[in-house]
Write a protein that holds these residues in place. Sequence first.
Motif, mmCIF file in Angstrom:
data_model
loop_
_atom_site.group_PDB
_atom_site.id
_atom_site.type_symbol
_atom_site.label_atom_id
_atom_site.label_comp_id
_atom_site.label_asym_id
_atom_site.label_seq_id
_atom_site.Cartn_x
_atom_site.Cartn_y
_atom_site.Cartn_z
ATOM 1 N N LEU A 76 16.827 11.885 -14.991
ATOM 2 C CA LEU A 76 16.634 10.520 -14.476
ATOM 3 C C LEU A 76 17.548 9.489 -15.134
ATOM 4 O O LEU A 76 18.157 8.669 -14.455
ATOM 5 C CB LEU A 76 15.154 10.144 -14.649
ATOM 6 C CG LEU A 76 14.733 8.721 -14.296
ATOM 7 C CD1 LEU A 76 15.127 8.360 -12.882
ATOM 8 C CD2 LEU A 76 13.221 8.574 -14.478
ATOM 9 N N HIS A 77 17.687 9.525 -16.464
ATOM 10 C CA HIS A 77 18.440 8.458 -17.120
ATOM 11 C C HIS A 77 19.946 8.597 -16.974
ATOM 12 O O HIS A 77 20.690 7.730 -17.421
ATOM 13 C CB HIS A 77 18.054 8.342 -18.602
ATOM 14 C CG HIS A 77 18.195 9.612 -19.375
ATOM 15 N ND1 HIS A 77 17.175 10.516 -19.512
ATOM 16 C CD2 HIS A 77 19.252 10.133 -20.024
ATOM 17 C CE1 HIS A 77 17.597 11.540 -20.233
ATOM 18 N NE2 HIS A 77 18.859 11.331 -20.553
ATOM 19 N N HIS A 81 23.988 5.879 -14.764
ATOM 20 C CA HIS A 81 25.315 5.923 -15.383
ATOM 21 C C HIS A 81 26.412 6.375 -14.427
ATOM 22 O O HIS A 81 27.591 6.208 -14.716
ATOM 23 C CB HIS A 81 25.288 6.818 -16.629
ATOM 24 C CG HIS A 81 24.518 6.191 -17.758
ATOM 25 N ND1 HIS A 81 25.108 5.394 -18.704
ATOM 26 C CD2 HIS A 81 23.203 6.209 -18.063
ATOM 27 C CE1 HIS A 81 24.191 4.949 -19.552
ATOM 28 N NE2 HIS A 81 23.023 5.440 -19.183
ATOM 29 N N VAL B 187 12.432 2.088 -16.743
ATOM 30 C CA VAL B 187 13.403 1.912 -17.825
ATOM 31 C C VAL B 187 14.365 3.100 -17.850
ATOM 32 O O VAL B 187 15.565 2.947 -18.035
ATOM 33 C CB VAL B 187 12.697 1.737 -19.181
ATOM 34 C CG1 VAL B 187 13.698 1.705 -20.320
ATOM 35 C CG2 VAL B 187 11.866 0.469 -19.179
ATOM 36 N N GLN B 188 13.826 4.286 -17.610
ATOM 37 C CA GLN B 188 14.685 5.469 -17.581
ATOM 38 C C GLN B 188 15.619 5.432 -16.370
ATOM 39 O O GLN B 188 16.784 5.809 -16.462
ATOM 40 C CB GLN B 188 13.842 6.751 -17.582
ATOM 41 C CG GLN B 188 14.625 7.943 -18.090
ATOM 42 C CD GLN B 188 13.803 9.217 -18.142
ATOM 43 O OE1 GLN B 188 12.576 9.184 -18.027
ATOM 44 N NE2 GLN B 188 14.470 10.338 -18.311
ATOM 45 N N ALA B 189 15.101 4.935 -15.249
ATOM 46 C CA ALA B 189 15.944 4.826 -14.056
ATOM 47 C C ALA B 189 17.081 3.826 -14.272
ATOM 48 O O ALA B 189 18.117 3.916 -13.618
ATOM 49 C CB ALA B 189 15.108 4.412 -12.839
ATOM 50 N N PHE B 190 16.889 2.868 -15.185
ATOM 51 C CA PHE B 190 17.965 1.927 -15.504
ATOM 52 C C PHE B 190 19.040 2.584 -16.375
ATOM 53 O O PHE B 190 20.062 1.982 -16.649
ATOM 54 C CB PHE B 190 17.417 0.709 -16.253
ATOM 55 C CG PHE B 190 16.650 -0.242 -15.371
ATOM 56 C CD1 PHE B 190 16.688 -0.125 -13.990
ATOM 57 C CD2 PHE B 190 15.895 -1.256 -15.920
ATOM 58 C CE1 PHE B 190 15.988 -0.995 -13.178
ATOM 59 C CE2 PHE B 190 15.187 -2.136 -15.114
ATOM 60 C CZ PHE B 190 15.232 -2.011 -13.745
ATOM 61 N N GLY B 191 18.776 3.799 -16.860
ATOM 62 C CA GLY B 191 19.797 4.490 -17.637
ATOM 63 C C GLY B 191 19.490 4.601 -19.118
ATOM 64 O O GLY B 191 20.346 5.000 -19.898
ATOM 65 N N VAL B 192 18.275 4.214 -19.526
ATOM 66 C CA VAL B 192 17.897 4.352 -20.933
ATOM 67 C C VAL B 192 17.302 5.744 -21.144
ATOM 68 O O VAL B 192 16.485 6.194 -20.340
ATOM 69 C CB VAL B 192 16.868 3.270 -21.340
ATOM 70 C CG1 VAL B 192 16.417 3.471 -22.773
ATOM 71 C CG2 VAL B 192 17.457 1.880 -21.142
ATOM 72 N N ASN B 193 17.720 6.396 -22.201
ATOM 73 C CA ASN B 193 17.214 7.736 -22.494
ATOM 74 C C ASN B 193 15.810 7.624 -23.092
ATOM 75 O O ASN B 193 15.623 7.644 -24.306
ATOM 76 C CB ASN B 193 18.175 8.445 -23.452
ATOM 77 C CG ASN B 193 17.828 9.918 -23.605
ATOM 78 O OD1 ASN B 193 16.709 10.334 -23.302
ATOM 79 N ND2 ASN B 193 18.786 10.691 -24.075
#
Lengths: 236, 295
Positions: A76-77, A81, B187-193
Amino acid sequence: MTSAAPLLTVGGLNAWYGEGHALHGVDLEVFSGETVTLLGRNGVGKTTTLRAIMGLIRKRTGRIAFDGKDLMRLPLHRTAHQGIGFVPEERGIFATLTVDENLLLPPVVAEGGMSVEEIFDLFPNLKERRNSPGTRLSGGEQQMLAIARMLRTGVKMLLLDEPTEGLAPVIVQRIGALLATLKKRGMTILLVEQNFRFASRVADRFYLMEHGKVVAGFPVGELPDRMTQLHEVLGV
Amino acid sequence: MTMIFGIPVQAFLGQLLVGLINGSFYAMLSLGLAVIFGLLRVINFAHGAQYMLGAFVGYLLLTHLGIGYWPALILAPLIVGVFGIVIERLALSRLYELDPLYGLLFTFGLALVLEGIFRYYYGVSGNPYAVPPLLAGGTNLGFMLLPNYRGWVVVASLIVCFGTWALIEKTRLGSYLRAATENPRLVQAFGVNVPLLLTLTYGLGSALAGLAGILAAPIYQVSPLMGSDLIIVVFAVVVVGGMGSILGAIVTGYMLGLAEGLTKVFYPEASNLVVFVIMAIVLLVRPAGLFGRDA
Ligand SMILES: Nc1ncnc2c1ncn2[C@@H]1O[C@H](COP(=O)(O)OP(=O)(O)O)[C@@H](O)[C@H]1O
Ligand SMILES: [Mg+2]
């Protein structure tokens, strides 16, 4: 506009909520710089399509390619990117974060995003309220913030889920103007919209969804000829 | 002799200081629990064992390697933190999708195992850990003699609590933590691990327990059961403060420590009970806790 390969290709996309089969083979393409609108009645799977593209729904099969990359394998993360920004239907403004913190939350994924100053020029209301908790903003301001925070990140494409839902006409107009500005800057947009009049003003092309599938796709020019079909399917 | 409420000032302030010391540990430990629970939704029953581990790491560093208090103050939380990270990666992270009860049971079992191991090798009697020479002795405040080490513990715990609060409320990393507490998927979908964030958070919470442990070593004895004695009171503190509130955990920790100290002055028999009496009253009047958000 339709030069070379599509930026986003979705093919035969199926998705499930637990046992509930929500998408039954969605096919769509979005080319770079286009604004494409997904139309369809409540519950046909528009939100689910966006969530499956983002990777928020993990139980999915089919093909999702973005900018030549296979998104199906990414955690997902990693999706963001690749250059996709997500603006959810419920807006997802964080109550325990200030407006500033909400704006700065999504990590920058590529160069070419707007600076905070540019964003505040575009959204002066947000600047005035930068230290208030995010959820103290009005519904319209929260929608602006939900879009604004994606503009910093340098994403190439936005997935917007019903950005005008429940907002006053003057705010809807401002969001329309905003989308036009973004389009001029080259942003690619996949928009889910129930507000048909709004959608017909901002979109280059449409896809029509029924029962978890795309049943028709056409450019804005064909809109007059399609009105009977749309009346039938959408009940507008 | 000066009296206050019919009690010598010295005795009064002495008990208040004991209360403040205990409160410092309550605050640091309930803070770690709150940080972990906020993001992971795991009630970390191993927190007391991790506190004990911190004290033992300090003790073993000293007795086996000759490494003293000051390096141990860094090494103990670091080692306990890394231990927490390994535990989260190997086990806890596999339980998030399941009923929260699994996380609770796992950490409870982990606490029993850790305590069992140390009991086996070191028995139940405490091992003394000397106050570092720099902080030996006391300072005469005029109205009472303050042991320097105890003064240091109060200062250190205030620094730790304020530092952790600032990390969470004032930094970019903290805004990730707060946002992920509200809506981890987005938050994960925004790209945060976010999975990494969860791991680091458990590591941070464990490290806080380890730091409290090494700070406690010179005051209480280093013993395998030091954590389980304390953690029961700390859970009561968490109930009074309200689950998940960082500031609430800190303030309630100091408050209840002081309340205990005061009770010791006026009605010593009740001093071990007072925290639980307060807990019962809070549960009756405000079930979400003093600082908790009502559901
Ligand atoms: N969280 C969920 N759990 C289970 N079923 C869901 C969930 N969200 C949506 N659905 C179901 O999936 C289908 C598609 O929903 P959705 O994508 O939200 O539709 P739309 O956005 O077009 O209104 C509907 O039948 C809906 O009931
Ligand atoms: Mg929807």
